[in-house]
Design a protein around this motif. Structure first.
Motif, PDB file in Angstrom:
ATOM      1  N   LEU A 116       8.820   2.873   2.154  1.00 40.11           N
ATOM      2  CA  LEU A 116       7.568   2.133   1.930  1.00 40.11           C
ATOM      3  C   LEU A 116       6.702   2.114   3.192  1.00 40.11           C
ATOM      4  CD1 LEU A 116       8.870  -0.886  -0.220  1.00 40.11           C
ATOM      5  CD2 LEU A 116       7.679   1.173  -0.999  1.00 40.11           C
ATOM      6  N   GLY A 117       7.078   2.903   4.176  1.00 37.67           N
ATOM      7  CA  GLY A 117       6.264   3.019   5.392  1.00 37.67           C
ATOM      8  C   GLY A 117       6.153   1.710   6.147  1.00 37.67           C
TER       9      GLY A 117
ATOM     10  N   ASN B 294       6.229  -0.314   9.058  1.00 38.39           N
ATOM     11  CA  ASN B 294       6.188  -0.435  10.519  1.00 38.39           C
ATOM     12  C   ASN B 294       5.265  -1.603  10.792  1.00 38.39           C
ATOM     13  OD1 ASN B 294       6.016   2.795   9.862  1.00 38.39           O
ATOM     14  ND2 ASN B 294       7.524   2.311  11.433  1.00 38.39           N
ATOM     15  N   PHE B 295       5.839  -2.708  11.289  1.00 37.18           N
ATOM     16  CA  PHE B 295       5.068  -3.940  11.409  1.00 37.18           C
ATOM     17  C   PHE B 295       4.444  -4.071  12.803  1.00 37.18           C
ATOM     18  CE2 PHE B 295       7.857  -6.191   7.961  1.00 37.18           C
ATOM     19  CZ  PHE B 295       7.294  -5.366   6.999  1.00 37.18           C
TER      20      PHE B 295
ATOM     21  N   GLU C 136      -6.394  -7.096   1.119  1.00 29.37           N
ATOM     22  CA  GLU C 136      -5.505  -6.437   2.074  1.00 29.37           C
ATOM     23  C   GLU C 136      -4.433  -5.626   1.353  1.00 29.37           C
ATOM     24  OE1 GLU C 136      -2.585  -6.872   5.923  1.00 29.37           O
ATOM     25  OE2 GLU C 136      -3.003  -8.688   4.769  1.00 29.37           O
ATOM     26  N   ILE C 137      -4.269  -4.394   1.797  1.00 28.49           N
ATOM     27  CA  ILE C 137      -3.249  -3.526   1.201  1.00 28.49           C
ATOM     28  C   ILE C 137      -2.027  -3.554   2.118  1.00 28.49           C
ATOM     29  CG2 ILE C 137      -2.712  -1.165   0.465  1.00 28.49           C
ATOM     30  CD1 ILE C 137      -5.821  -0.735   0.311  1.00 28.49           C
ATOM     31  N   GLY C 138      -0.887  -3.948   1.591  1.00 32.96           N
ATOM     32  CA  GLY C 138       0.358  -3.933   2.351  1.00 32.96           C
ATOM     33  C   GLY C 138       0.403  -4.963   3.470  1.00 32.96           C
ATOM     34  N   PRO C 139       0.442  -6.270   3.143  1.00 35.14           N
ATOM     35  CA  PRO C 139       0.433  -7.291   4.198  1.00 35.14           C
ATOM     36  C   PRO C 139       1.704  -7.370   5.034  1.00 35.14           C
ATOM     37  CG  PRO C 139       0.716  -8.302   2.039  1.00 35.14           C
ATOM     38  CD  PRO C 139       0.398  -6.860   1.790  1.00 35.14           C
ATOM     39  N   GLY C 140       2.812  -6.799   4.546  1.00 33.02           N
ATOM     40  CA  GLY C 140       4.062  -6.882   5.328  1.00 33.02           C
ATOM     41  C   GLY C 140       4.513  -8.323   5.413  1.00 33.02           C
TER      42      GLY C 140
ATOM     43  N   VAL D 298      -2.124  -7.387  -1.520  1.00 30.89           N
ATOM     44  CA  VAL D 298      -1.292  -6.660  -2.481  1.00 30.89           C
ATOM     45  C   VAL D 298      -0.126  -5.995  -1.751  1.00 30.89           C
ATOM     46  CG1 VAL D 298      -1.232  -4.782  -4.171  1.00 30.89           C
ATOM     47  CG2 VAL D 298      -3.286  -6.213  -3.963  1.00 30.89           C
TER      48      VAL D 298
ATOM     49  N   LEU E  36       9.322  -8.972   0.101  1.00 33.95           N
ATOM     50  CA  LEU E  36       8.416  -9.625   1.059  1.00 33.95           C
ATOM     51  C   LEU E  36       7.617 -10.777   0.452  1.00 33.95           C
ATOM     52  CD1 LEU E  36       7.128  -6.490   3.038  1.00 33.95           C
ATOM     53  CD2 LEU E  36       8.495  -8.380   3.947  1.00 33.95           C
TER      54      LEU E  36
ATOM     55  N   ASP F  65       1.579  -2.267  -6.740  1.00 31.63           N
ATOM     56  CA  ASP F  65       1.372  -0.975  -6.082  1.00 31.63           C
ATOM     57  C   ASP F  65      -0.121  -0.666  -6.132  1.00 31.63           C
ATOM     58  OD1 ASP F  65       1.091   1.691  -5.450  1.00 31.63           O
ATOM     59  OD2 ASP F  65       2.767   2.377  -6.683  1.00 31.63           O
TER      60      ASP F  65
ATOM     61  N   LEU G 133      -1.730   1.864  -5.652  1.00 33.05           N
ATOM     62  CA  LEU G 133      -2.081   3.140  -6.286  1.00 33.05           C
ATOM     63  C   LEU G 133      -2.102   3.028  -7.811  1.00 33.05           C
ATOM     64  CD1 LEU G 133      -0.149   5.656  -4.030  1.00 33.05           C
ATOM     65  CD2 LEU G 133      -2.626   5.447  -4.264  1.00 33.05           C
TER      66      LEU G 133
ATOM     67  N   ASN H 234      -2.999  -1.912   7.146  1.00 29.08           N
ATOM     68  CA  ASN H 234      -2.257  -1.029   8.042  1.00 29.08           C
ATOM     69  C   ASN H 234      -1.391  -0.232   7.081  1.00 29.08           C
ATOM     70  OD1 ASN H 234      -0.431   0.120   9.790  1.00 29.08           O
ATOM     71  ND2 ASN H 234       0.545  -1.810  10.378  1.00 29.08           N
TER      72      ASN H 234
ATOM     73  N   TYR I 160       2.220   8.035   4.774  1.00 29.16           N
ATOM     74  CA  TYR I 160       2.287   9.113   3.782  1.00 29.16           C
ATOM     75  C   TYR I 160       1.360   8.904   2.589  1.00 29.16           C
ATOM     76  CZ  TYR I 160       5.112   5.767   1.278  1.00 29.16           C
ATOM     77  OH  TYR I 160       5.506   4.633   0.624  1.00 29.16           O
TER      78      TYR I 160
HETATM   79  N1  SAM Z   1       0.274  -5.225   7.425  1.00 26.99           N
HETATM   80  C1  SAM Z   1       1.603  -5.264   8.017  1.00 26.99           C
HETATM   81  C2  SAM Z   1       1.509  -5.090   9.506  1.00 26.99           C
HETATM   82  O1  SAM Z   1       0.479  -4.597   9.980  1.00 26.99           O
HETATM   83  O2  SAM Z   1       2.453  -5.436  10.212  1.00 26.99           O
HETATM   84  C3  SAM Z   1       2.537  -4.205   7.406  1.00 26.99           C
HETATM   85  C4  SAM Z   1       2.093  -2.770   7.556  1.00 26.99           C
HETATM   86  S1  SAM Z   1       3.262  -1.574   7.020  1.00 26.99           S
HETATM   87  C5  SAM Z   1       2.694  -0.142   7.913  1.00 26.99           C
HETATM   88  C6  SAM Z   1       2.740  -1.123   5.388  1.00 26.99           C
HETATM   89  C7  SAM Z   1       2.948  -2.163   4.297  1.00 26.99           C
HETATM   90  O3  SAM Z   1       2.477  -1.640   3.052  1.00 26.99           O
HETATM   91  C8  SAM Z   1       4.410  -2.525   4.042  1.00 26.99           C
HETATM   92  O4  SAM Z   1       4.533  -3.927   3.960  1.00 26.99           O
HETATM   93  C9  SAM Z   1       4.758  -1.873   2.711  1.00 26.99           C
HETATM   94  O5  SAM Z   1       5.774  -2.533   2.002  1.00 26.99           O
HETATM   95  C10 SAM Z   1       3.412  -1.908   1.997  1.00 26.99           C
HETATM   96  N2  SAM Z   1       3.203  -0.870   0.965  1.00 26.99           N
HETATM   97  C11 SAM Z   1       3.710   0.388   0.944  1.00 26.99           C
HETATM   98  N3  SAM Z   1       3.263   1.065  -0.124  1.00 26.99           N
HETATM   99  C12 SAM Z   1       2.426   0.212  -0.813  1.00 26.99           C
HETATM  100  C13 SAM Z   1       1.664   0.329  -2.014  1.00 26.99           C
HETATM  101  N4  SAM Z   1       1.654   1.452  -2.717  1.00 26.99           N
HETATM  102  N5  SAM Z   1       0.943  -0.739  -2.435  1.00 26.99           N
HETATM  103  C14 SAM Z   1       0.951  -1.906  -1.703  1.00 26.99           C
HETATM  104  N6  SAM Z   1       1.658  -2.066  -0.553  1.00 26.99           N
HETATM  105  C15 SAM Z   1       2.376  -1.019  -0.117  1.00 26.99           C
END
Ligand code: SAM
Length: 284
Positions: free
Chosen positions: A24-25, A27-28, A52-56, A74, A80, A100, A102, A123, A127
Motif C-alpha cells: 500500500l506504499g 511510508n509515513f 486527502e488521499i491516504g492519510p496514514g 480517504v 488505520l 480506495d 481509484l 502523500n 506506484y
Molecule cells: N499521509 C501519510 C503521511 O504522509 O505520513 C501517509 C502517506 S503513505 C505514503 C500513503 C498512504 O496512502 C498510506 O496510508 C496507504 O495506506 C494509503 N493508500 C494506498 N493506496 C490507497 C488508495 N488506493 N486509496 C486510498 N489510500 C491509499
C-alpha cells in the motif's frame, strides 16, 4: 503526543498491532517542516474542503484540519481507521472514509459531502501516483488544485517543458488540465520506513480552460501517445500509428499546421499537438 514523531509510530504499532504494508506504499512522514511546507503549499483557506488521499496516521490531515472548513480523508487500509479515529479525535471537521480512491466516484462523494472550494492533497504511494492523478483529471474532478507528494522523477516528468529529456506524454496530459508549481523537494530520510527514492511536492492548479484548443480530445491524446511512443522517429513517421492516418494524411496535416514533418514529439508545445490533431481530424 506529536503525530509526526517516530515514537508515535512505535506507540501505534504496539497499541494497534499495526504493520506497515509495502503493497500500500506506506511510508509515513516524520518531519514537521515538510508537513508544513505541503500544507502551506496547498494554500488552504477556512472556506475550503480538503480531500486527502491516504492519510496514514493523520500527520497532514491534522494540520489541514486546523486550516480548512472540512477535511475528507480517504484511506484504503482498514487497520488505520481506528488509529485515525484516535489521532484525529479532537477535530469535529474531519470525515474519515475507508476506501480506495481509484474505485471511488470522487465527484459524487464531493456532492454528497456538499464540498465547496475543494483542494486535494496527499502523500501518494509511488506506484499509483500517475493513475490517481490521471483519474482525477480525466474524470473532471470538481477541485481547484491537487497538492501531492510523489517520486521526484515522476514530478520531473510532470513539470517538464518541450525540448527537455523528461518531457513526454505525462507532461502534456497533466499540463493540458493544470498549471504546475513545485512546492518542495523532500529527501528520503524524512520517512518511516525509508523509501529508496527521493520525493517532490507539486501543486497542480486545475485550469478553468484547457491549455490548448483540441477539437477532439481523444484524437489529441492519440497523437500525443503516438508521438512519444516512438520518440526517436520524426512526426511524419510516428503519426502514422494513429488509427486512420496514412503517410498522406500525416504529411498534409503537418503542412497545414505549419509544422516541419521532420520534427520530433519532444519539441512540440501543447498548442502544436492540438493544431496537428485538428488538421488530422479534418482528414479522417
Ligand atoms: N499521509 C501519510 C503521511 O504522509 O505520513 C501517509 C502517506 S503513505 C505514503 C500513503 C498512504 O496512502 C498510506 O496510508 C496507504 O495506506 C494509503 N493508500 C494506498 N493506496 C490507497 C488508495 N488506493 N486509496 C486510498 N489510500 C491509499
Amino acid at each position: 503526543m506529536k503525530l509526526y514523531e517516530p515514537k508515535t509510530i512505535r506507540y501505534i504499532k504496539d497499541k494497534y498491532g499495526f504493520r506497515f504494508s509495502k503493497n500500500l506504499g506506506q511510508n509515513f512522514l516524520t518531519d514537521k517542516n515538510i508537513i508544513d511546507k505541503i500544507v502551506d503549499g496547498a494554500e488552504i483557506e477556512s472556506e475550503d474542503t480538503v480531500l486527502e488521499i491516504g492519510p496514514g496516521i493523520g500527520v497532514i490531515t491534522c494540520e489541514a484540519a486546523g486550516k480548512a472548513g472540512k477535511v475528507i480523508a480517504v484511506e484504503i487500509d482498514k487497520a488505520l481507521i481506528p488509529v485515525l479515529e484516535e489521532t484525529l479525535g479532537e477535530f469535529n471537521n474531519v470525515k474519515i472514509i475507508n476506501g480506495d480512491i481509484l474505485k471511488l466516484d470522487v465527484n459524487s462523494l464531493l456532492d454528497e459531502e456538499k464540498a465547496e472550494n475543494v483542494k486535494i492533497m496527499g502523500n501518494l504511494p509511488y506506484y499509483i501516483t500517475t493513475p490517481i492523478i490521471m483519474k482525477l483529471l480525466e474524470e473532471g474532478v470538481r477541485a481547484r488544485s491537487i497538492t501531492i507528494m510523489m517520486q521526484k522523477e515522476v514530478a520531473d516528468r510532470i513539470k517538464a517543458l518541450p525540448g527537455s529529456k523528461s518531457y513526454g506524454a505525462l507532461s502534456v496530459a497533466v499540463q493540458y488540465y493544470c498549471t504546475v508549481k513545485k512546492i518542495a523537494d523532500v529527501p528520503r530520510s524524512v520517512f518511516v520506513p525509508q523509501p529508496n527514492v527521493d520525493s517532490t511536492v507539486l501543486r497542480l492548479d486545475i485550469r478553468s480552460e484547457k491549455a490548448a484548443e483540441a477539437e477532439d480530445e481523444e484524437l489529441f491524446f492519440s497523437c500525443v501517445r503516438a508521438g512519444f511512443g516512438q520518440r526517436r522517429k520524426t512526426l511524419l513517421n510516428s503519426l502514422q500509428t494513429v488509427k486512420g492516418v496514412n503517410r498522406e494524411v500525416a504529411e498534409e496535416s503537418l503542412k497545414d499546421a505549419g509544422i516541419d514533418a521532420a520534427r520530433r514529439a519532444e519539441t512540440l508545445s501543447l498548442e502544436e499537438f492540438a493544431q496537428i490533431s485538428n488538421q488530422i481530424r479534418r482528414r479522417l
